[in-house]
Structure formats: C-alpha cells, structure tokens
Design an enzyme around this catalytic site. Structure first.
Site, mmCIF file in Angstrom:
data_model
loop_
_atom_site.group_PDB
_atom_site.id
_atom_site.type_symbol
_atom_site.label_atom_id
_atom_site.label_comp_id
_atom_site.label_asym_id
_atom_site.label_seq_id
_atom_site.Cartn_x
_atom_site.Cartn_y
_atom_site.Cartn_z
ATOM 1 N N TYR A 133 0.833 -1.204 0.000
ATOM 2 C CA TYR A 133 0.000 0.000 0.000
ATOM 3 C C TYR A 133 0.871 1.259 0.000
ATOM 4 O O TYR A 133 1.421 1.657 1.025
ATOM 5 C CB TYR A 133 -0.934 0.040 1.215
ATOM 6 N N HIS B 133 0.540 -12.435 1.517
ATOM 7 C CA HIS B 133 -0.267 -11.527 0.699
ATOM 8 C C HIS B 133 -0.293 -11.946 -0.773
ATOM 9 O O HIS B 133 0.743 -11.961 -1.444
ATOM 10 C CB HIS B 133 0.318 -10.108 0.816
#
Length: 318
Positions: free
Chosen positions: A50, A137
C-alpha cells in the site's frame, strides 16, 4: 497451536493512507486514525504494497502514543520493496493504483529469508516493536513457495512470540481453503468473495475454516463500490469493473426491500458476512475521518431478522 486474536467486528484497512487512487491531503490523513480510535476501532490492517510503504509509515505515526496493548496491527509478507532503478522525477506508482513517487518497486518473495526481511522492514516503517498478525499476501502464482517458505517461517515467528498469529490474505477462496487445510494458520483474510453479492467462500472456505477453528476476516464487502451507497451510483463498479446491468437491478431491488426497515445497503453489506459463525471481523477502508466514523457505525443496530428472511425468500442473498 492456533491463536485467536480479538479484532472486534469492524477493522480499518488503511490502504487509503498509502494514497490509494489519489493523494490524501496533509490536512486530512493525520486525522483518520484518531477518528477511527474515537469510533471504537482497535484493529488496523496494512501492507508494504500500500503506497510502497507509505501506508505503514502513516499508520505508525497515527498509532504513536496510543496504548500498545489496546490495538491489533496486521501487515503482510510476500512483496519486498527495493529501489527502483527505472524511476524518473515526477513518475508515480499510479499504475499500481497508488499516487506516490515510484522510487521503490515491489518484488514477490515468499521465501523464508524474504519473510524475515519483510517483517524487519515493516517494523521499521511502522515504528513498532512488534506486529500482531502477519498475512501471506496474494500468493496466487506462488502457492508452492508460500507453503515451503513463508508459512513455516511464520509458524516459527509465532512459536518465538514475535507475532501472535499468522494467515493469508487473498481475493479468492479456493487457495485460501487449501491453506486452511494444509497449514497451521490462525486466520485468513478473504476479499470480495463472501459478500451480499458473492457467496463463493460459503461453499469452500467458510466450512473448512469452521471445521479447523480458523478465524475469517472479510474485506471488500462493498465489492469495490456498488454496495457503498444507499443506491448504486451511475457507473457503479463491481470487483473493479463496470457493474453489469442485471447486478445493478438486483442491488436496487435489495435497497427497495430494505428501505421500509430503515436499513441501508452499506449496513446490509457489513452485517451479512458476520452472520456466519466462521467470520469474526469485517475490514473496511476509508479516505476521510468522516468516512471511517460512518463505517464504524455500520455494524449496529443489528439488521432485523425479518429483513434477512425477506431478502432470502426473494432469492436476493447468496
């Protein structure tokens, strides 16, 4: 030994702090974490992905000074950040949806060494002495490497007390289900696959998780936007593409049935997943302090059982 970590019904997924889609103004982003805290949110989910680390840095800044034992932070492993030799002045990472300078780049690495380096980097960016939960992830194209490298490394970190729990976070339920069956993970984060409009995870992931005592955190409950407002907006998106006409009609129909009960689409979207016994938490994003306060309130009051029954009878819930 599986761990259960108390997350609360609603957590804040902080991708917006990494300038998801556009830069957050400097007079806006610093107020988001304090607003979430005031609204009772105690679980914060982030990832190196992010904003090329920016979201972790800003989350750490927002949490500074708050009592460490009262909140839970999860971040992710699998993408290492390293200097980007191709960066030119003015270039941004918007191709990956983040409006930040592209001075770094991501490299997939699900090896043991990659995990350990990722954790160290995240601790530095967050400015914390410990991370509560680590998720593998998006290992979609790296299943074997994750099973051989990342998961054993995370099990080791958990047994050493470095982390409290570990799991995997993905936009699909099939591989998550395999991880639930084949590893000793504590929880999974499933994005977009157990929502008011998409019940995929109910057929594989949720039964497996319930059977194994694995906590499920559900993300992307608005399916990228179509359920985020009281009615589907013009050009509404579903799973990051234009919503099909039939789906827009279905959502309008749901809104029609809910209206006499005084219940909104966002309330239904947030409360639908938590009706399943395997689901502990819904993680919601927010771009502004006002939005996180609104989102934090969507978990209550409880949607009346009669409304769920009516939606079910009309064939409108998964």
């Amino acid at each position: 030994m599986m761990a259960t970590v108390e997350l609360g019904t609603i957590g804040y997924g902080v991708a917006a702090l990494g300038n998801l889609y556009s830069a957050r103004p400097d007079d806006v982003w610093p107020a988001i974490i304090p607003a979430a805290w005031e609204a009772g949110i105690r679980y914060f989910d982030v990832a190196p992905h992010y904003g090329l680390g920016l979201a972790e840095e800003r989350l750490g800044e927002g949490l500074r000074g708050l009592p460490r034992d009262e909140y839970v932070v999860s971040t992710k492993v699998g993408r290492l950040l390293e200097p980007n030799p191709d960066h030119r002045p003015g270039q941004t990472d918007i191709g990956n949806l983040f409006d930040v300078p592209s001075t770094l780049r991501r490299r997939f690495d699900f090896s043991r060494d990659g995990v350990l380096r990722s954790v160290e980097d995240s601790l530095n960016r967050l400015g914390l002495d410990r991370i509560d939960i680590l998720f593998v992830h998006d290992p979609d194209d790296h299943e074997r490497e994750a099973l051989d490298g990342a998961f054993p490394a995370l099990a080791e970190l958990r047994s050493q007390g470095v982390i409290r729990a570990y799991g995997a976070g993905m936009n699909q339920s099939a591989m998550l289900t395999r991880f639930v069956r084949e590893t000793d993970l504590d929880l999974v984060m499933c994005a977009g696959r157990y929502t008011l409009l998409d019940g995929t995870a109910a057929t594989d992931l949720l039964p497996a998780a319930e059977e194994r005592g694995v906590q499920v955190v559900v993300a992307s409950v608005f399916n990228s936007g179509i359920l985020a407002g009281d009615r589907p907006a013009a050009g509404a998106t579903f799973d990051y593409a234009a919503a099909p006409e039939a789906l827009v009609r279905r959502v309008d129909r749901i809104a029609d049935i809910a209206a006499p009960y005084g219940v909104t689409l966002p309330q239904l979207a947030v409360q639908f997943p938590t009706r399943h016994p395997a689901v502990s938490t819904v993680v919601l994003g927010a771009d502004t302090p006002e939005q996180i306060v609104r989102n934090a309130a969507l978990g209550s009051p409880a949607v009346p059982e009669e409304l769920w029954a009516e939606l079910h009878a009309s064939g409108l819930t998964p």
